[in-house]
Design an enzyme around this catalytic site. Sequence first.
Site, PDB file in Angstrom:
ATOM      1  CG  ASN A 153      11.541  -1.675  -1.281  1.00 39.97           C
ATOM      2  OD1 ASN A 153      10.785  -2.226  -2.078  1.00 39.97           O
ATOM      3  ND2 ASN A 153      11.677  -2.076  -0.031  1.00 39.97           N
ATOM      4  CD  GLU A 203      11.047  -9.256   1.544  1.00 41.58           C
ATOM      5  OE1 GLU A 203      10.771  -8.072   1.811  1.00 41.58           O
ATOM      6  OE2 GLU A 203      11.646  -9.584   0.511  1.00 41.58           O
ATOM      7  CE1 TYR A 243       8.379  -4.462   6.960  1.00 38.23           C
ATOM      8  CE2 TYR A 243      10.132  -6.071   7.157  1.00 38.23           C
ATOM      9  CZ  TYR A 243       9.429  -5.162   6.403  1.00 38.23           C
ATOM     10  OH  TYR A 243       9.787  -4.935   5.109  1.00 38.23           O
ATOM     11  CG  ASP A 248      16.021   2.217   2.176  1.00 33.81           C
ATOM     12  OD1 ASP A 248      15.104   3.024   2.425  1.00 33.81           O
ATOM     13  OD2 ASP A 248      15.853   0.981   2.137  1.00 33.81           O
ATOM     14  N   GLY A 263       7.151  -1.599   2.099  1.00 28.80           N
ATOM     15  CA  GLY A 263       6.146  -2.108   3.022  1.00 28.80           C
ATOM     16  C   GLY A 263       5.029  -1.104   3.266  1.00 28.80           C
ATOM     17  NE  ARG A 320      12.116   2.660   2.502  1.00 28.49           N
ATOM     18  CZ  ARG A 320      11.888   1.356   2.680  1.00 28.49           C
ATOM     19  NH1 ARG A 320      10.654   0.886   2.711  1.00 28.49           N
ATOM     20  NH2 ARG A 320      12.900   0.521   2.820  1.00 28.49           N
ATOM     21  CB  SER A 373      12.508  -7.779   4.714  1.00 27.28           C
ATOM     22  OG  SER A 373      11.299  -7.248   4.230  1.00 27.28           O
ATOM     23  CD  GLU A 395      17.812  -2.141  -0.513  1.00 30.31           C
ATOM     24  OE1 GLU A 395      17.864  -3.058  -1.347  1.00 30.31           O
ATOM     25  OE2 GLU A 395      17.576  -2.336   0.687  1.00 30.31           O
TER      26      GLU A 395
END
Length: 306
Positions: free
Chosen positions: A269, A15, A209, A250, A273, A248, A141, A267
């Site tokens: 995070n 990443e 991205y 998901d 990002g 964050r 990612s 999950e």
Amino acid sequence: MSKHVAVLMGGWSNERPVSLSSGRECAAALRRAGYEVTEVDVGRDIANVLSELKPDVAFNALHGPFGESGMMQGVLELLGIPYTHSGVLASALAMDKHQAKIVMKAAGVPVTDHVIVSRGEAGRGHVMAPPYVIKPIADGSSFGVFIVKSGTSHPPQEILREDWNSGEQLMVERYIPGRELTCSVMGDVALGVTEIVIEAGFYNYEAKYAKGGSTHIIPAQLKPKIYDKVQQLSLAAHAALGCRGVTRCDFRYNDATGEDGELVCLEINTQPGMTETSLVPEQALHAGHSFEELVAWMVEDASCNR
């Protein structure tokens, strides 16, 4: 006198490009907010670099195993440099998807059924009836993630390639059809819920991205009680793992099942990002915080012993 902030970015994980983008944008925003900023492309000499630099705060914009697994956090603890995001234990827990799911499930956060198998076992034959998802235990990612659809005769053979670099142990979990939702936590406040709409495929690296890779709908068009539940579960997951700063969560939401559908957390995070297409800045803006205010808040929230 403004604080001197070292923005840690780059590194050597898969990443690296995302981390460089996140770091540069955060550095620019911090300068606009009035901080003295040094951008640091992290190498294995990072402890020596930071010892000489002596920043007041380290803004951790790293992604991938070294940057968000507790190792970088441990280096910063040893050096006594206050840092952003979660601490050593929470970072290590969240990075290990298997352990994170155990902790979240114990806290009442619904998660998917899964098994942990070797790469060879996952590649030789189905270890779960399709549809299912194969993913590395500790990567981000969406690197190394495969969706095995119903009717597929055999697992993806890419995971058996000699150049595979996403670990020898893999997680195989039940596939949840439906909508992709995500919600960030800022301190002890859940921000807005976003629905991520992908034209084709799934929320992979390109969708995350690349410009136009996905559409973000905020606020997500959900029943109020489901919207609230996503926020409550995000806070519960954040607290259960002992996270700090910004995280964050998901989710997958199958609204075709039952009256309220099936909502599961995929999950959490701890190093989301922070690029121009990223979700956290969008959700912060929806809550009334500019990008500059968001990164400034993260710097002022920084500490050791997190």
